[in-house]
Design an enzyme around this catalytic site. Structure first.
Site, PDB file in Angstrom:
ATOM      1  N   ASP A  34     -18.935 -12.322   2.889  1.00  9.46           N
ATOM      2  CA  ASP A  34     -17.982 -13.400   3.176  1.00  9.46           C
ATOM      3  C   ASP A  34     -18.659 -14.744   2.989  1.00  9.46           C
ATOM      4  N   GLU A  86      -8.434 -17.130  -1.045  1.00 13.03           N
ATOM      5  CA  GLU A  86      -7.733 -18.251  -0.422  1.00 13.03           C
ATOM      6  C   GLU A  86      -6.344 -17.714  -0.155  1.00 13.03           C
ATOM      7  N   THR A 102     -11.277 -18.780  -6.616  1.00 18.24           N
ATOM      8  CA  THR A 102     -11.644 -17.625  -5.779  1.00 18.24           C
ATOM      9  C   THR A 102     -10.808 -16.383  -6.126  1.00 18.24           C
ATOM     10  N   THR A 136      -0.598  -8.754  -2.171  1.00 18.64           N
ATOM     11  CA  THR A 136       0.492  -9.208  -1.300  1.00 18.64           C
ATOM     12  C   THR A 136       1.855  -8.964  -1.935  1.00 18.64           C
ATOM     13  N   ASP A 137       2.877  -8.908  -1.094  1.00 17.23           N
ATOM     14  CA  ASP A 137       4.244  -8.742  -1.617  1.00 17.23           C
ATOM     15  C   ASP A 137       4.736 -10.001  -2.345  1.00 17.23           C
ATOM     16  N   GLU A 138       4.040 -11.135  -2.137  1.00 17.48           N
ATOM     17  CA  GLU A 138       4.527 -12.389  -2.733  1.00 17.48           C
ATOM     18  C   GLU A 138       4.470 -12.378  -4.258  1.00 17.48           C
ATOM     19  N   TYR A 162      -0.410 -19.853  -4.956  1.00 17.25           N
ATOM     20  CA  TYR A 162      -1.079 -18.725  -4.269  1.00 17.25           C
ATOM     21  C   TYR A 162      -0.659 -17.398  -4.874  1.00 17.25           C
ATOM     22  N   SER A 165      -1.896 -16.759  -8.323  1.00 10.44           N
ATOM     23  CA  SER A 165      -3.313 -16.374  -8.409  1.00 10.44           C
ATOM     24  C   SER A 165      -3.503 -14.921  -7.986  1.00 10.44           C
ATOM     25  N   LYS A 166      -2.743 -14.477  -6.985  1.00  8.48           N
ATOM     26  CA  LYS A 166      -2.853 -13.064  -6.572  1.00  8.48           C
ATOM     27  C   LYS A 166      -2.294 -12.157  -7.668  1.00  8.48           C
ATOM     28  N   ASN A 261      12.999 -16.717   9.916  1.00  5.73           N
ATOM     29  CA  ASN A 261      11.974 -17.477  10.645  1.00  5.73           C
ATOM     30  C   ASN A 261      12.501 -17.988  11.979  1.00  5.73           C
ATOM     31  N   ARG A 293       9.095 -26.376   2.512  1.00  4.41           N
ATOM     32  CA  ARG A 293       7.939 -26.116   1.633  1.00  4.41           C
ATOM     33  C   ARG A 293       8.430 -26.143   0.182  1.00  4.41           C
ATOM     34  N   TYR A 353     -26.352 -20.967   8.943  1.00  2.00           N
ATOM     35  CA  TYR A 353     -26.464 -20.515   7.552  1.00  2.00           C
ATOM     36  C   TYR A 353     -26.657 -21.655   6.554  1.00  2.00           C
TER      37      TYR A 353
HETATM   38  P1  NAD Z   1      -7.931 -15.183   5.545  1.00  2.95           P
HETATM   39  O1  NAD Z   1      -7.733 -16.507   4.884  1.00  2.95           O
HETATM   40  O2  NAD Z   1      -7.763 -15.067   7.012  1.00  2.95           O
HETATM   41  O3  NAD Z   1      -9.424 -14.656   5.214  1.00  2.95           O
HETATM   42  C1  NAD Z   1      -9.989 -14.766   3.948  1.00  2.95           C
HETATM   43  C2  NAD Z   1     -11.489 -14.493   4.074  1.00  2.95           C
HETATM   44  O4  NAD Z   1     -12.065 -14.552   2.759  1.00  2.95           O
HETATM   45  C3  NAD Z   1     -12.235 -15.507   4.942  1.00  2.95           C
HETATM   46  O5  NAD Z   1     -13.134 -14.855   5.812  1.00  2.95           O
HETATM   47  C4  NAD Z   1     -12.996 -16.357   3.932  1.00  2.95           C
HETATM   48  O6  NAD Z   1     -14.194 -16.905   4.433  1.00  2.95           O
HETATM   49  C5  NAD Z   1     -13.256 -15.339   2.829  1.00  2.95           C
HETATM   50  N1  NAD Z   1     -13.444 -15.971   1.508  1.00  2.95           N
HETATM   51  C6  NAD Z   1     -12.666 -16.918   0.928  1.00  2.95           C
HETATM   52  N2  NAD Z   1     -13.177 -17.262  -0.267  1.00  2.95           N
HETATM   53  C7  NAD Z   1     -14.286 -16.509  -0.450  1.00  2.95           C
HETATM   54  C8  NAD Z   1     -15.236 -16.395  -1.510  1.00  2.95           C
HETATM   55  N3  NAD Z   1     -15.156 -17.164  -2.611  1.00  2.95           N
HETATM   56  N4  NAD Z   1     -16.240 -15.492  -1.385  1.00  2.95           N
HETATM   57  C9  NAD Z   1     -16.354 -14.718  -0.261  1.00  2.95           C
HETATM   58  N5  NAD Z   1     -15.490 -14.806   0.768  1.00  2.95           N
HETATM   59  C10 NAD Z   1     -14.484 -15.686   0.675  1.00  2.95           C
HETATM   60  O7  NAD Z   1      -7.002 -14.182   4.758  1.00  2.95           O
HETATM   61  P2  NAD Z   1      -6.153 -12.923   5.288  1.00  2.95           P
HETATM   62  O8  NAD Z   1      -4.848 -13.387   5.764  1.00  2.95           O
HETATM   63  O9  NAD Z   1      -7.014 -12.086   6.155  1.00  2.95           O
HETATM   64  O10 NAD Z   1      -5.893 -12.163   3.900  1.00  2.95           O
HETATM   65  C11 NAD Z   1      -6.858 -11.243   3.385  1.00  2.95           C
HETATM   66  C12 NAD Z   1      -6.350 -10.666   2.083  1.00  2.95           C
HETATM   67  O11 NAD Z   1      -5.115  -9.999   2.287  1.00  2.95           O
HETATM   68  C13 NAD Z   1      -6.087 -11.717   1.001  1.00  2.95           C
HETATM   69  O12 NAD Z   1      -6.491 -11.182  -0.233  1.00  2.95           O
HETATM   70  C14 NAD Z   1      -4.577 -11.911   1.051  1.00  2.95           C
HETATM   71  O13 NAD Z   1      -4.086 -12.309  -0.199  1.00  2.95           O
HETATM   72  C15 NAD Z   1      -4.120 -10.526   1.421  1.00  2.95           C
HETATM   73  N6  NAD Z   1      -2.831 -10.449   2.158  1.00  2.95           N
HETATM   74  C16 NAD Z   1      -2.628 -11.214   3.278  1.00  2.95           C
HETATM   75  C17 NAD Z   1      -1.431 -11.091   3.994  1.00  2.95           C
HETATM   76  C18 NAD Z   1      -1.167 -11.884   5.259  1.00  2.95           C
HETATM   77  O14 NAD Z   1      -0.069 -11.826   5.785  1.00  2.95           O
HETATM   78  N7  NAD Z   1      -2.132 -12.615   5.791  1.00  2.95           N
HETATM   79  C19 NAD Z   1      -0.449 -10.205   3.537  1.00  2.95           C
HETATM   80  C20 NAD Z   1      -0.700  -9.452   2.393  1.00  2.95           C
HETATM   81  C21 NAD Z   1      -1.901  -9.575   1.716  1.00  2.95           C
HETATM   82  O1  TDX Z   2       4.535 -24.580  10.006  1.00  2.00           O
HETATM   83  C1  TDX Z   2       5.159 -23.692   9.411  1.00  2.00           C
HETATM   84  N1  TDX Z   2       6.533 -23.695   9.438  1.00  2.00           N
HETATM   85  C2  TDX Z   2       7.289 -22.769   8.802  1.00  2.00           C
HETATM   86  O2  TDX Z   2       8.547 -22.819   8.852  1.00  2.00           O
HETATM   87  C3  TDX Z   2       4.503 -22.645   8.675  1.00  2.00           C
HETATM   88  C4  TDX Z   2       3.001 -22.585   8.602  1.00  2.00           C
HETATM   89  C5  TDX Z   2       5.291 -21.707   8.035  1.00  2.00           C
HETATM   90  N2  TDX Z   2       6.645 -21.766   8.074  1.00  2.00           N
HETATM   91  C6  TDX Z   2       7.448 -20.738   7.375  1.00  2.00           C
HETATM   92  C7  TDX Z   2       7.080 -20.537   5.903  1.00  2.00           C
HETATM   93  C8  TDX Z   2       7.351 -19.059   5.708  1.00  2.00           C
HETATM   94  O3  TDX Z   2       8.724 -18.863   5.392  1.00  2.00           O
HETATM   95  O4  TDX Z   2       7.157 -19.492   8.016  1.00  2.00           O
HETATM   96  C9  TDX Z   2       7.058 -18.426   7.064  1.00  2.00           C
HETATM   97  C10 TDX Z   2       5.679 -17.803   7.148  1.00  2.00           C
HETATM   98  O5  TDX Z   2       4.752 -18.748   6.671  1.00  2.00           O
HETATM   99  P1  TDX Z   2       3.187 -18.441   6.532  1.00  2.00           P
HETATM  100  O6  TDX Z   2       2.669 -17.976   7.850  1.00  2.00           O
HETATM  101  O7  TDX Z   2       2.540 -19.621   5.883  1.00  2.00           O
HETATM  102  O8  TDX Z   2       3.183 -17.159   5.567  1.00  2.00           O
HETATM  103  P2  TDX Z   2       3.790 -16.916   4.100  1.00  2.00           P
HETATM  104  O9  TDX Z   2       3.925 -18.174   3.342  1.00  2.00           O
HETATM  105  O10 TDX Z   2       5.013 -16.062   4.251  1.00  2.00           O
HETATM  106  O11 TDX Z   2       2.584 -16.067   3.427  1.00  2.00           O
HETATM  107  C11 TDX Z   2       1.933 -15.035   4.198  1.00  2.00           C
HETATM  108  O12 TDX Z   2       2.344 -13.762   3.831  1.00  2.00           O
HETATM  109  C12 TDX Z   2       1.883 -13.192   2.659  1.00  2.00           C
HETATM  110  C13 TDX Z   2       0.401 -15.134   4.095  1.00  2.00           C
HETATM  111  O13 TDX Z   2      -0.017 -16.441   4.420  1.00  2.00           O
HETATM  112  C14 TDX Z   2      -0.099 -14.724   2.754  1.00  2.00           C
HETATM  113  O14 TDX Z   2      -1.528 -14.743   2.719  1.00  2.00           O
HETATM  114  C15 TDX Z   2       0.380 -13.339   2.488  1.00  2.00           C
HETATM  115  O15 TDX Z   2       0.017 -12.946   1.190  1.00  2.00           O
END
Ligand code: NAD
Ligand code: TDX
Length: 356
Positions: A34, A86, A102, A136-138, A162, A165-166, A261, A293, A353
């Site tokens: 990480d 990211e 990234t 991700t589903d996005e 985002y 890129s995914k 939401n 957004r 670090y």
């Molecule tokens: P997060 O942002 O909480 O964590 C990302 C981690 O990756 C962090 O620890 C960060 O330090 C590390 N990182 C970022 N850039 C890096 C680099 N260049 N090299 C090494 N480490 C690096 O993200 P998350 O929400 O835990 O998501 C994790 C994965 O799951 C992502 O690939 C995201 O696309 C996917 N995902 C997330 C969700 C969601 O709802 N959060 C849903 C579906 C898929």
């Molecule tokens: O302040 C806010 N107000 C608001 O209305 C924020 C932060 C979000 N929102 C809305 C936007 C979305 O419709 O809420 C919903 C959820 O938003 P996020 O938490 O930013 O998630 P989303 O954009 O749906 O993306 C998430 O799901 C898929 C994760 O961040 C991604 O990493 C994952 O891939």
């Protein structure tokens, strides 16, 4: 016995995956690579670091291919679970280059390092290896018609930098499988919720704001729909797919749990107020509708039938139970939240670090 490289293990989902693998597979050596960006937080893994001798942390960037080559060779990595990314849509709107760097270039570097090592004499060939990419589903875009779902064959149609890129990284993973015979598998999951999520995302941000009586910024009309899955159930699905998923396949992960939401926000307010001992309705006035957004996806909904029928996975937690557990966790772990919002944890890592 295996040597597994998990990238992004200090983040939200990654920390739950690292915990599950370290605890369930004491014979595995688990290497958490990480970069510790703003989203990486080793506090998420305090318990694992102190209790699991098979856990190893490596600070590094997935874009640094020379470092990756050394990691593969030094630790004889035979499995990769790639979560580093990211991950926040709003940040991708402000700085798309960081996401290409990234999520796309970093993924290619990881693929290339795996391919080079596994096809070398020391690496021992592709048999028995696994490169598992977490997506991700996005990537499927936005659903408009009620009752429709994303399935594994839905055409990609990413709408934000985002998700673009995914989607791109998913294509590279498949291309390495197809072109070089890399044993890849991909899963696409719906929105996760649970402990340790960075408070820029809807659920932890709003819980913290309710706690402090701050406005809750609802984008647009609040009618956008997301499909929520408890993060530990995602980690369980990753365990299942890593061990039993078929090479070259894609699996969708989701709990058939769609919420508008605004309805979800009302549940959060009601639950948080109750847990905080506030009278009912106390925080309703915090709801503040703000500008939408840019390019805001209307609705996500995942069909995870394939994963259920082929590998027997299903969510373990009902949403009502999961959201209460989650809200309780954030309220009980105010110090974790304060360390992030005050920037204290970044300072700590900078000292430990060096320059991040
Ligand atoms: P997060 O942002 O909480 O964590 C990302 C981690 O990756 C962090 O620890 C960060 O330090 C590390 N990182 C970022 N850039 C890096 C680099 N260049 N090299 C090494 N480490 C690096 O993200 P998350 O929400 O835990 O998501 C994790 C994965 O799951 C992502 O690939 C995201 O696309 C996917 N995902 C997330 C969700 C969601 O709802 N959060 C849903 C579906 C898929
Ligand atoms: O302040 C806010 N107000 C608001 O209305 C924020 C932060 C979000 N929102 C809305 C936007 C979305 O419709 O809420 C919903 C959820 O938003 P996020 O938490 O930013 O998630 P989303 O954009 O749906 O993306 C998430 O799901 C898929 C994760 O961040 C991604 O990493 C994952 O891939």
């Amino acid at each position: 016995m295996r040597n597994i490289l998990i990238t992004g293990g200090a983040g939200f989902i990654g920390s739950h995956v690292v915990r599950l693998f370290c605890k369930n597979y004491p014979d595995y050596q688990v290497y958490n690579l990480d970069k510790l960006t703003y989203a990486g937080n080793l506090e998420n893994l305090k318990d694992v670091a102190s209790a699991c001798p098979n856990y190893h942390f490596i600070k590094g960037d997935i874009c640094d291919i020379d470092h990756l080559r050394r990691i593969f060779a030094d630790h004889r990595i035979d499995g990769v679970i790639h979560l580093a990314a990211e991950s926040h849509v709003d940040r991708s709107i402000k700085d798309p280059f960081a996401f290409a760097q990234t999520n796309v270039l970093g993924t290619i570097a990881l693929l290339q390092a795996a391919r080079e090592y596994w096809s070398s004499e020391a690496g021992g060939g592709m048999a028995g290896k696994r490169f598992y990419h977490i997506s991700t589903d996005e990537v499927y875009g936005s659903l408009h018609d009620p009752g429709t779902f994303f399935v594994e064959t839905t055409a990609y149609d990413p709408q934000s930098p985002y998700s673009a890129s995914k989607a791109s990284s998913d294509h590279f993973v498949r291309a390495f499988g197809n072109t070089y015979g890399l044993p890849i598998v991909i899963s696409n999951c719906s929105n996760n919720y649970g402990p340790n999520q960075f408070p820029e995302k809807l659920i932890p941000l709003f819980i913290n704001n309710i706690r402090h009586g701050k406005p809750l910024p609802v984008y647009g009309t609040g009618e956008n729909v997301r499909d929520w899955l408890y993060v530990v159930d995602h980690a369980r699905a990753i365990d299942t797919i890593f061990h039993r998923g078929r090479d070259g396949e894609t699996y969708n992960i989701g709990g058939f749990n769609e919420w508008r939401n605004i309805d979800l926000i009302k549940v959060m307010i009601r639950t948080a107020d109750r847990l905080l001992g506030n009278p009912e309705g106390h925080s309703d006035g915090l709801i503040t509708y703000v500008q939408d957004r840019a390019g805001h996806d209307k609705r996500y909904a995942i069909d995870s039938t394939k994963l259920h029928e082929e590998l027997g996975w299903e969510p373990s937690l009902q949403f009502e139970e999961g959201i209460e557990k989650t809200i309780r966790w954030y309220l009980d772990n105010q110090e974790w939240m304060d360390n992030i919002t005050s920037g204290a944890y970044e300072k700590y890592y900078a000292e430990m670090y060096g320059n991040r």
